[in-house]
Each structure stands twice: as structure tokens, then as C-alpha cells.
Enzyme design. Structure first.
Site, PDB file in Angstrom:
ATOM      1  N   ASP A  63      16.667  21.642  48.843  1.00 25.50           N
ATOM      2  CA  ASP A  63      15.521  21.037  48.171  1.00 25.50           C
ATOM      3  C   ASP A  63      14.258  21.454  48.929  1.00 25.50           C
ATOM      4  O   ASP A  63      14.204  21.352  50.161  1.00 25.50           O
ATOM      5  CB  ASP A  63      15.654  19.513  48.155  1.00 25.50           C
ATOM      6  CG  ASP A  63      14.519  18.845  47.393  1.00 25.50           C
ATOM      7  OD1 ASP A  63      14.691  18.603  46.185  1.00 25.50           O
ATOM      8  OD2 ASP A  63      13.466  18.567  48.011  1.00 25.50           O
ATOM      9  N   ILE A  64      13.248  21.945  48.203  1.00 29.13           N
ATOM     10  CA  ILE A  64      12.001  22.365  48.844  1.00 29.13           C
ATOM     11  C   ILE A  64      11.239  21.127  49.314  1.00 29.13           C
ATOM     12  O   ILE A  64      11.003  20.201  48.531  1.00 29.13           O
ATOM     13  CB  ILE A  64      11.131  23.192  47.873  1.00 29.13           C
ATOM     14  CG1 ILE A  64      11.892  24.436  47.411  1.00 29.13           C
ATOM     15  CG2 ILE A  64       9.815  23.594  48.539  1.00 29.13           C
ATOM     16  CD1 ILE A  64      11.164  25.249  46.362  1.00 29.13           C
ATOM     17  N   GLU A 107      13.005  21.605  41.908  1.00 30.61           N
ATOM     18  CA  GLU A 107      12.912  22.389  43.137  1.00 30.61           C
ATOM     19  C   GLU A 107      14.216  22.385  43.920  1.00 30.61           C
ATOM     20  O   GLU A 107      14.245  22.681  45.111  1.00 30.61           O
ATOM     21  CB  GLU A 107      11.779  21.866  44.025  1.00 30.61           C
ATOM     22  CG  GLU A 107      11.978  20.465  44.579  1.00 30.61           C
ATOM     23  CD  GLU A 107      11.477  19.363  43.671  1.00 30.61           C
ATOM     24  OE1 GLU A 107      11.199  18.265  44.172  1.00 30.61           O
ATOM     25  OE2 GLU A 107      11.356  19.582  42.451  1.00 30.61           O
TER      26      GLU A 107
END
Length: 385
Positions: free
Chosen positions: A237-238, A280
Site C-alpha cells: 500500500d502506498i 493504491e
């Protein structure tokens, strides 16, 4: 010779003729069974690369040739049929670009024909063609169009024939019909795989979509269970992704997603699978990989992203990601559901996000990571208050 064979046929006894007819029927039945198995083989995978590999090996084995190559249009809307890496056992000249324009006269001719050709036939038809020279460099013994409903899906190039006693260097009519049948089956499979490829790929990041990832994971999980192999899932996950959209706009967010996807794709093996899970979030399937191998890959990806400076419209941006790993093992974590394995990686990711971000956590089935994550959240909330 033909007269001699005719005389010989006339002098055959009824028993000998019956034996010959039976032998021919048995060969036809065997060949039909072979085609059925080939069809099953082509239809048994939705992954493009294994399908192409299967087509090449089947063609080589059935026609007894040293190699084969397949020119195909690998991308939707491509202007060329390309050989790329779709070949086996044939010599490639690194100075030659192996591609054929879809609007070339050769493609038009092959699309309107239902035959197979040798190089001499095509060279006579197109004496000045650069595409023929490209094919000629492969030293083909036969060129086979992959046709489906009057549409050309590819060009199969057969290599040099293997010398076998009583096997002519030239193809018989029966053999040409046989390779045409194989090409027809291959064309259907390539067409279907291409449609699946297009419908299961995220157009922005060029990674697979979530449901495709789950389908492949289910198959790999079953295989790992019966072969007692390990298999790992990484979920990324960004970190603070929303700030890119809020600060620089959604076009910047899209650019960040593409950059991260590019690094992930470049950091895994060909047999592994990366997907855009949603928003994301990204997932990675590592085949035949345990905890140590998965951590090595995840950390390599995390560090590469951390060390990459992204330039967007005059702005220098740093990106970090958090990761969670789950590992299938028949002894320590014998889950049979793809969803459970992904959920485990998600729970480990939750721990990474709640304990500082820009780190990777491995799910431990014996310590109930779900409860640990909730406890960690509670401790952080108390600390912050």
C-alpha cells in the site's frame, strides 16, 4: 514407382488389403486422439506465456522439427506481428528486428489463404519483401498462418526437420493438414487468451486486475498443496497516497501509481504475478517461495521505491510503501482459500501501517496477527492521547 505401387496394390491379397485399411483407420483414430489432447492442453491455461510455450512445443513434437517461432500481436491495437521471445530452438540474429507490419501485403495474402507455405513459395510471390527476408533469416521449413474466422492471429514458423529414418525432409499432404489443424486450435486459444489478457489488465499500470489475481492464486494454491510447496503473497500500500492527489492533482496520483507498478513488475520473476488490487494497493504472488524469499523480494521493492525520486511537473517527490506477507505452508499455514491467504497478507500490512509505515511485516498464524494488530492500534491511540 507409382506404376510399381499400383501393380503391388492390385496383387495384394484381400487379407493384406484389410490389414492395410485397419492400420490406416487406427492411425487416424490415434491422430484424432492426439488432437483432442492438444486441444485440452491449449484450453487448460489462461496465461499467455505458458500458452505460447505449449503451442511451440506441440508443433515441434508433432512435426519433428528442431525449433519453432510464433509471430503474434501481443498488445491490443499493435501495428505489428512480433516474434519477441515467442520462439524455441531457432537461431535469432540480434541485428534483425523480428516484426511484420499488419498492413503488409504478406499479411494480407496469408489472411486470405487457408494453406501452409514453404519459404520458396512465399519468396516467389513476394520477391522484394523485407518481411520475407526477416522470416528467411530463421531458416524455416514451413510457414503456417493461424486463422480464425478469416482473421489472422499469428504466423507459426517451423524450424529445420529432424532427420529420422524413413521420414522425408519434405512435408506430406497429411502432415500439412495435421499442422493446419494444430494451427487452428492454437489460433482459437491465442484469441481467447488475448481477450482475457485485455479484460484482466489494468490499462493504466499494465498490471493484472484483482479477480485475475485470485483465479491464478487459487490454481497455484491447489498445486502448492498437492506438491507440498511453499507459496507467498505480498500486499503493498502506498503511504500517504492521498497527499499526491490533494497536493498535485489526480494526474500526479496516476503517475505515482504507474511508477510504483513499474518498479514492482521489474523486481519479480517471470513466473510470479503482480496485480493492482485496488486504489493504491498492489498484490504480488511468489511461486515456490517461503518466508525468507518473500521478505527478500518485498524489501527489495520497498527499498527501490524509497530510493527513487519521482519528478512530476517540476516537483521532486519521495514515495514509500508498506507491505504485508502471508506464506502458504502445508505444515505451518495450510490454508486452502486464496481469500484467506490474501486476508492474512492484508492483516500483516495493517500492522506495518500502524507501526510506522515504510516497512514489511510477515503474518504469523501462530500468534494471531489480527488480535496483535488491534492491540497495536489501541496502544498507539493511548500513546497519542
Amino acid at each position: 514407382m507409382a506404376k510399381k505401387n499400383a501393380i503391388s496394390a492390385k496383387t495384394q491379397t484381400p487379407a493384406a488389403k484389410e490389414k492395410q485399411v485397419i492400420a490406416e483407420f487406427e492411425k487416424h483414430i490415434y491422430d484424432l486422439q492426439q488432437m483432442l489432447e492438444i486441444s485440452k492442453s491449449f484450453c487448460s491455461t489462461i496465461e499467455f506465456s505458458p500458452l505460447i510455450e505449449s503451442i511451440l512445443y506441440v508443433a515441434m513434437a508433432q512435426m519433428r522439427v528442431t525449433g519453432a517461432g510464433l509471430f503474434i500481436s501481443e498488445e491490443f491495437g499493435s501495428e505489428y506481428f512480433k516474434l519477441s521471445e515467442n520462439y524455441s530452438g531457432i537461431a535469432i540474429d540480434p541485428t534483425i528486428e523480428y516484426k511484420i507490419g499488419i498492413d503488409s501485403p504478406l499479411i494480407e495474402f496469408l489472411s486470405s489463404s487457408s494453406s501452409v507455405f514453404d519459404l520458396h513459395e512465399l519468396s516467389e510471390k513476394f520477391p522484394e519483401s523485407q518481411e520475407i527476408k526477416v522470416i528467411e533469416s530463421l531458416n524455416p521449413s514451413l510457414i503456417v498462418p493461424l486463422m480464425l474466422k478469416n482473421h489472422l492471429n499469428g504466423i507459426l514458423v517451423m524450424g529445420e526437420r529432424i532427420f529420422v529414418k524413413n521420414l522425408s525432409a519434405d512435408y506430406t499432404t497429411y502432415e500439412k493438414n495435421e499442422i493446419q489443424t494444430i494451427a487452428s486450435l492454437a489460433s482459437v486459444a491465442v484469441h481467447n487468451a488475448s481477450l482475457i489478457d485485455q479484460s484482466t489488465t489494468d490499462m493504466m499500470t499494465k498490471l493484472r486486475l484483482k479477480f485475475y489475481f485470485y483465479n491464478i492464486l487459487e490454481d497455484k494454491l491447489d498445486s502448492a498443496f498437492f506438491q507440498e510447496q511453499t507459496l507467498s503473497v505480498i500486499m503493498f500500500d502506498i503511504d500517504f497516497f492521498k497527499k499526491f492527489n490533494d497536493t498535485y492533482g489526480h494526474a500526479c496520483g496516476d503517475y505515482v501509481l504507474k511508477k510504483v507498478a513499474e518498479i514492482i513488475s521489474d523486481s519479480i520473476r517471470e513466473e510470479d504475478l503482480a496485480s493492482r488490487y485496488g486504489g493504491e494497493e498492489f498484490t504480488v504472488l511468489l511461486c515456490n517461495a517461503g518466508k525468507d524469499e518473500a521478505m527478500l523480494v518485498a524489501e527489495r521493492i520497498r527499498k527501490r521505491i524509497e530510493q527513487t525520486t519521482v519528478f512530476y511537473e517540476g516537483h521532486n517527490m519521495q514515495i514509500t510503501i508498506s507491505g504485508g506477507i502471508s506464506v502458504f505452508n502445508v505444515e505451518t499455514n495450510p490454508v486452502r482459500s486464496a481469500k484467506i491467504l490474501v486476508d492474512q497478507a492484508d492483516k500483516a500490512l495493517y500492522v506495518s501501517k500502524r507501526t510506522g509505515r515504510n516497512r514489511v511485516t510477515v503474518f504469523d498464524p501462530s500468534s494471531q496477527n489480527e488480535n496483535s494488530a488491534k492491540e497495536t492500534e489501541s496502544i498507539l491511540e493511548k500513546t497519542n492521547s
